[in-house]
Design an enzyme around this catalytic site. Structure first.
Site, PDB file in Angstrom:
ATOM      1  CB  THR A  64      22.869  17.442  -7.528  1.00 19.85           C
ATOM      2  OG1 THR A  64      22.543  16.245  -8.315  1.00 19.85           O
ATOM      3  CG2 THR A  64      21.910  17.808  -6.411  1.00 19.85           C
ATOM      4  N   GLY A 116      22.870   9.259  -9.044  1.00 19.57           N
ATOM      5  CA  GLY A 116      21.512   8.928  -8.266  1.00 19.57           C
ATOM      6  C   GLY A 116      21.276   7.597  -8.084  1.00 19.57           C
TER       7      GLY A 116
END
Length: 294
Positions: free
Chosen positions: A158, A212
């Site tokens: 990310t 996540g």
């Protein structure tokens, strides 16, 4: 207020030979955000432009050069948050957008909604004037080789940025291709307000990275914001949030970057590495690949 920008290029584990390219990539992106802030741009402008640079850098695996999902496509998620209005825009599961962070901002500012997914997000992007691309544009030869050599998910990347501007307004943005070989349609924390990112004037801006499935369960960015409300500095909030993750999970894989309402910076992670860059005002951009025991 002294303007501050922090950029990150993911928190996970990668080959040591990628340390310097990742460090340089986040440094270049943070310098772009710094120039926006130093020209009296807003925090929102700064994080968008920083994340665009991060999305476009193939070594960071978030946009161009992102991980391929199980169907062989680069599937992207992104979010941007405005601390001035406590609003956000997000897209998830998109495959035909070059810079999804900009689409997320347009959704926030030009529609009555906050979050669009899949082909609906792409249709909305087109209606807002964005070009739709062939997914092959996002696929690099290096990532095709990586996908062929790794049948199981073995990476998460990310990118993100947080900033505070001269007026004390703060913003956060995040963008990702998710995990390698993820099932088609899987969405992680990155586009979720309060999980992947959070921004609120008077508190600060927070960006999360890592696994996540863990970050979502903790509402990690909002958790860090609450710690700042309780009196923690940015660094204290980052460290305490990582301690919470360590207590909750046997193998925590999380990271945070934070700028608080006083312009103090914080960063912490439980992953082996995290690539970060940051700067205050017109000072030099500092960048490094942090190790867990730093």
């Amino acid at each position: 207020m002294t303007p501050v920008i922090i950029a990150h290029g993911g928190a996970w584990h990668w080959d040591d030979q990628l340390d310097e390219p990742k460090r340089q990539a986040v440094k270049e992106a943070a310098r772009i955000g710094q120039s926006v802030l130093n020209e009296s741009g807003t925090a929102l402008d700064a994080v968008e432009q920083t994340v665009i640079a991060l999305e476009n850098h193939p070594v960071l695996d978030a946009g161009t050069g992102g991980y391929l999902n199980a169907s062989g496509q680069v599937q992207l998620d992104a979010m941007i948050a405005d601390g001035t209005t406590l609003s956000f825009g997000a897209v998830a599961g998109v495959t035909r957008l070059h810079n999804p962070v900009s689409v997320a901002r347009a959704i926030m500012e030009q529609t009555a909604h906050h979050f669009f997914v899949g082909t609906g997000a792409e249709a909305m992007a087109a209606s807002l004037g964005f070009d739709l691309i062939d997914n092959a544009v996002l696929v690099t030869p290096a990532m095709r080789v990586f996908a062929a050599q790794h049948e199981q998910a073995s990476g998460h990347d990310t990118v993100g940025a947080v900033a505070i501007d001269v007026n004390g307004h703060c913003a956060a943005a995040t963008s990702t291709s998710g995990s390698a070989n993820k099932p088609e349609g899987r969405v992680g924390d990155s586009p979720l307000f309060g999980s992947g990112g959070y921004a609120e004037n008077g508190v600060g801006a927070i960006g999360a990275t890592g696994l996540g499935e863990q970050i979502m369960r903790l509402l990690l960015s909002r958790q860090a914001a609450d710690l700042i409300r309780q009196g923690c500095s940015a660094q204290e909030a980052a460290a305490q949030a990582m301690a919470i993750a360590a207590r909750r999970f046997d193998t925590p894989r999380c990271g945070l970057i934070i700028v608080d309402h006083n312009g103090r910076v914080g960063m912490a992670h439980t992953t082996p590495k995290m690539a970060v860059a940051w700067c205050h005002d017109k000072g030099p951009v500092q960048s490094r690949v942090r190790l867990t025991n730093d």
